[in-house]
Design an enzyme around this catalytic site. Structure first.
Site, PDB file in Angstrom:
ATOM      1  N   HIS A 179      45.818  51.468  40.149  1.00  0.00           N
ATOM      2  CA  HIS A 179      45.494  52.411  39.073  1.00  0.00           C
ATOM      3  C   HIS A 179      46.456  52.240  37.896  1.00  0.00           C
ATOM      4  CE1 HIS A 179      42.908  54.130  42.126  1.00  0.00           C
ATOM      5  NE2 HIS A 179      43.948  54.356  42.890  1.00  0.00           N
ATOM      6  N   THR A 183      38.690  50.211  45.108  1.00  0.00           N
ATOM      7  CA  THR A 183      39.648  51.290  44.882  1.00  0.00           C
ATOM      8  C   THR A 183      40.206  51.304  43.463  1.00  0.00           C
ATOM      9  OG1 THR A 183      41.507  49.909  45.595  1.00  0.00           O
ATOM     10  CG2 THR A 183      40.401  51.234  47.296  1.00  0.00           C
ATOM     11  N   ASN A 184      40.328  50.141  42.851  1.00  0.00           N
ATOM     12  CA  ASN A 184      41.023  49.947  41.577  1.00  0.00           C
ATOM     13  C   ASN A 184      42.525  50.212  41.707  1.00  0.00           C
ATOM     14  OD1 ASN A 184      40.759  49.011  38.899  1.00  0.00           O
ATOM     15  ND2 ASN A 184      40.935  51.088  38.096  1.00  0.00           N
ATOM     16  N   TRP A 185      43.037  50.110  42.923  1.00  0.00           N
ATOM     17  CA  TRP A 185      44.480  50.239  43.145  1.00  0.00           C
ATOM     18  C   TRP A 185      45.203  49.082  42.458  1.00  0.00           C
ATOM     19  CZ3 TRP A 185      48.485  47.529  45.519  1.00  0.00           C
ATOM     20  CH2 TRP A 185      49.606  48.285  45.888  1.00  0.00           C
ATOM     21  N   GLN A 188      38.010  45.586  44.419  1.00  0.00           N
ATOM     22  CA  GLN A 188      38.731  45.725  43.146  1.00  0.00           C
ATOM     23  C   GLN A 188      40.129  46.272  43.382  1.00  0.00           C
ATOM     24  OE1 GLN A 188      37.907  44.909  39.901  1.00  0.00           O
ATOM     25  NE2 GLN A 188      39.918  45.634  39.235  1.00  0.00           N
TER      26      GLN A 188
END
Length: 283
Positions: free
Chosen positions: A240, A236-238, A22
């Site tokens: 963000h 990570t959802n980087w 992710q």
């Protein structure tokens, strides 16, 4: 917007081949789609993300179409080309997408379709049956993101998905969910059908208890991993995108280390980080 790309190393040592399932990536020359949310500020391209990979020990990644680009997957394909064989993609495809376009996306490295039934999403749950059928024919995964508070109302539609799908972002139970309650029970029923997966990513987006341990979201994450470790993946959802100030930006090393709590057994972490995502996204 300052996004740290280095710092103290995580306590968690990533196994070789670890997959971040992710992240979003934004290349220059690809403006936001008309009417879509704005592009995030700061460094959000492949060069910046490679620094994050080195910091956290990530080997491979899944680039997910960002809401800023709507259903125009040009930026996504450019990111996949920049990363090469270490990357796969998840595209936003409306039901009207042509077979030729799907074949082009597949050749570019796309292995999933995104349903985002929250504000800003390009393709919502109303398109799920058609999108899921198109994805299944290609062997793709469907990433499904919605307010998990409504999971019981959506359970039948999710159970009807013919292929593999991922319940995104810890289920995003904005109204809360705890092991053993009705919403968690619906989640477990879907997982037990054999084609649903649970993504451990973005815990801060739905947690009401907050950092450092995000106790409410973490309790459900531990329960899912204990129940079906082969059905969990991690991301990570980087970069963000919901963090709008440096003060609100999460610590990527601290987020990574939460997996030590959610999946204390090394064998389970290897499934979550390597084996399951490699099979799901065609590495």
């Amino acid at each position: 917007m300052d996004r740290p790309l280095s710092g103290r190393p995580p306590r968690l040592t990533m196994p070789p081949g670890a997959v971040d399932t992710q992240m979003h990536c934004y290349l220059p020359g690809h403006p936001a789609a008309p009417g879509a949310i704005p592009l995030p500020e700061g460094e959000t391209g492949p060069e910046a993300y490679r620094k994050l990979m080195a910091w956290l020990g990530i080997s491979r990644t899944v680039v997910v179409q960002g809401n800023a680009h709507g259903t125009d997957n040009t930026n996504l394909c450019a990111a996949l080309a920049a990363f090469g064989e270490i990357a796969r993609g998840v595209a936003a495809i409306p039901p009207t997408t042509s077979d030729a376009e799907l074949e082009r996306l597949h050749a570019a490295g796309v292995r999933g379709a995104r349903i985002m039934d929250l504000p800003g999403g390009a393709v919502g749950l109303d398109a799920l049956p058609e999108v899921a059928a198109r994805a299944h024919a290609l062997g793709w995964v469907v990433n499904v993101q919605f307010d998990g508070s409504e999971i019981e109302a959506h359970e039948a539609a999710l159970a009807a998905i013919p292929g593999r799908y991922v319940i995104d972002h810890h289920g995003k139970f904005f109204s809360g969910a705890a092991p053993g309650d009705a919403r968690a029970a619906a989640l477990m029923r879907l997982i037990d059908r054999g084609n649903a997966y649970f993504k451990l990513a973005g815990c801060y987006e739905s947690s009401r208890s907050g950092p450092p341990d995000y106790a409410d979201v973490s309790a459900l994450a531990r329960a899912v991993v204990a129940h079906a470790p082969e059905r969990a993946i991690w991301g990570t959802n980087w970069p963000h995108n919901l963090a709008k100030t440096p003060e609100a930006y999460p610590d990527d090393a601290a987020l990574t280390d939460l997996l030590l709590d959610w999946a204390p057994a090394e064998a389970d972490r290897r499934r979550i980080l390597v084996d399951t995502p490699a099979a799901l996204y065609g590495f």
